[in-house]
Design an enzyme around this catalytic site. Structure first.
Site, PDB file in Angstrom:
ATOM      1  N   HIS A  25      42.955 -18.621 -22.285  1.00  0.00           N
ATOM      2  CA  HIS A  25      41.920 -19.559 -21.842  1.00  0.00           C
ATOM      3  C   HIS A  25      40.548 -19.180 -22.444  1.00  0.00           C
ATOM      4  O   HIS A  25      39.616 -18.826 -21.726  1.00  0.00           O
ATOM      5  CB  HIS A  25      41.887 -19.510 -20.315  1.00  0.00           C
ATOM      6  CG  HIS A  25      41.110 -20.576 -19.617  1.00  0.00           C
ATOM      7  ND1 HIS A  25      39.763 -20.809 -19.831  1.00  0.00           N
ATOM      8  CD2 HIS A  25      41.461 -21.454 -18.645  1.00  0.00           C
ATOM      9  CE1 HIS A  25      39.362 -21.787 -19.041  1.00  0.00           C
ATOM     10  NE2 HIS A  25      40.351 -22.209 -18.332  1.00  0.00           N
ATOM     11  N   GLU A  37      41.773 -23.658 -25.254  1.00  0.00           N
ATOM     12  CA  GLU A  37      42.797 -22.779 -24.685  1.00  0.00           C
ATOM     13  C   GLU A  37      44.142 -23.070 -25.344  1.00  0.00           C
ATOM     14  O   GLU A  37      44.480 -24.242 -25.540  1.00  0.00           O
ATOM     15  CB  GLU A  37      42.880 -23.026 -23.181  1.00  0.00           C
ATOM     16  CG  GLU A  37      41.523 -22.936 -22.487  1.00  0.00           C
ATOM     17  CD  GLU A  37      41.472 -23.747 -21.206  1.00  0.00           C
ATOM     18  OE1 GLU A  37      40.413 -24.355 -20.938  1.00  0.00           O
ATOM     19  OE2 GLU A  37      42.483 -23.784 -20.489  1.00  0.00           O
TER      20      GLU A  37
END
Ligand code: TA6
Length: 306
Positions: A171, A276
């Site tokens: 992420h 991400e």
């Protein structure tokens, strides 16, 4: 005689004595970082990176000839049970909420676990630290490699006797000059995304490049293995190349959502974009007993052509 129970959380000093090394241009040290959490600091030909054992969380990547590539919130929390806001949180073994358990923590268990430092060394021309942990029926290893580029690789082995479904995302919070000033993401046109702001409605991306004018939260499916973030203010391109990551999430909370977040300051949302990389929703994986899944993301920062 019972074995002395080895503590799973070694002190920074103990880890430094076991793993630390310094060969001038290439080094690896372990110290007490913020919140006195053990932190691995990698150095390679003037580049620098940091990884906390808490969550195996990358909190910095600064190339030799570029400003810091990753964003960290000024109010990020460095404490057990909390995910550090910024850098590269590991979402694993699920993304977002867990369908089977509404009380499960957002984005899985990996980012709030204390990982072990399993090994260090010179790998593929860079300096590498390997972190390891057990999550449910999965043995998980995470390799962080700092060289002329920066690569993180997550590998999980199913040690159970039943197949298990895995979702993941590295992420990454990328630092940008101002997301409103021409920041664009290339490489997603033609792909279908789940719009997380519209109940995961399916939409086909028609833009050649994605610009930002409002809160954006999209899970792109079946994406290519190369994406580019253009940043006119910082005069650079961030190149993200992946292996085994069919999903790509694009997120910025914008004004209102930022005001509802306790660890992002109201003036910080223009300073980052999340891109991400992993396997989510339709792209989730079923890992058979004894099976291995592997997800790799490589990051490079280069000047924009003049
Ligand atoms: O980046 C996509 C996302 O799922 C967003 O919906 C937002 O919730 C973000 O992750 C951050 O989640 P977190 O649990 O770290 O606050």
């Amino acid at each position: 005689m019972s074995e002395a129970k080895t503590t799973t959380i070694s002190s920074a000093r103990d880890l430094e004595s076991r793993f630390g090394f310094d060969e001038g241009e290439v080094s690896l040290h372990i110290d007490d970082g913020r919140g006195t959490l053990p932190r691995v600091v990698l150095g390679h030909d003037g580049a620098r990176a940091e990884v906390y054992l808490h969550g195996a969380h990358v909190t910095a990547y600064e190339p030799a000839d570029q400003r810091e590539v990753l964003f960290i919130g000024r109010s990020a929390r460095y404490e057990p049970g909390k995910a550090i806001r910024g850098g590269i949180p590991i979402c694993f073994p699920w993304f977002g909420s867990r369908a089977a358990d509404p009380y499960a923590p957002s984005h899985g268990l990996a980012r709030t676990k204390d990982w072990k430092l399993g090994g260090v060394g010179r790998v593929d021309g860079g300096v590498e630290a390997m972190f390891e942990t057990r999550i449910e029926k999965l043995d998980v290893r995470y390799r962080v490699n700092l060289g002329s580029t920066f690569r993180v690789t997550l590998e999980a082995t199913n040690i159970g006797d039943e197949a298990t479904i895995v979702e993941t995302a590295m992420h990454s919070y990328f630092a940008v000059g101002d997301i409103r000033e021409g920041v664009a993401i290339e490489g997603l046109n033609g792909r279908t995304y789940l719009d997380q702001l519209q109940g995961r409605a399916r939409v086909v991306e028609e833009a050649e490049a994605l610009f930002f004018e409002a809160e954006t939260d999209r899970v792109y499916l079946d994406t290519a293995n190369r994406h580019v973030i253009i940043d006119p203010l910082y005069q650079r391109r961030l190149i993200v190349e992946t292996e085994g990551c069919p999903s790509t999430v694009v997120w910025n909370p914008w004004i209102e959502k930022t005001m509802r977040m306790g660890d992002v300051e109201d003036d910080e949302w223009p300073k980052f974009v999340c891109l991400e990389t992993g396997a989510i929703a339709d792209d989730e994986l079923s890992v058979e007993p004894g099976g291995v899944c592997r997800f790799s993301t490589c990051i490079e920062a280069v000047d924009l052509e003049r």
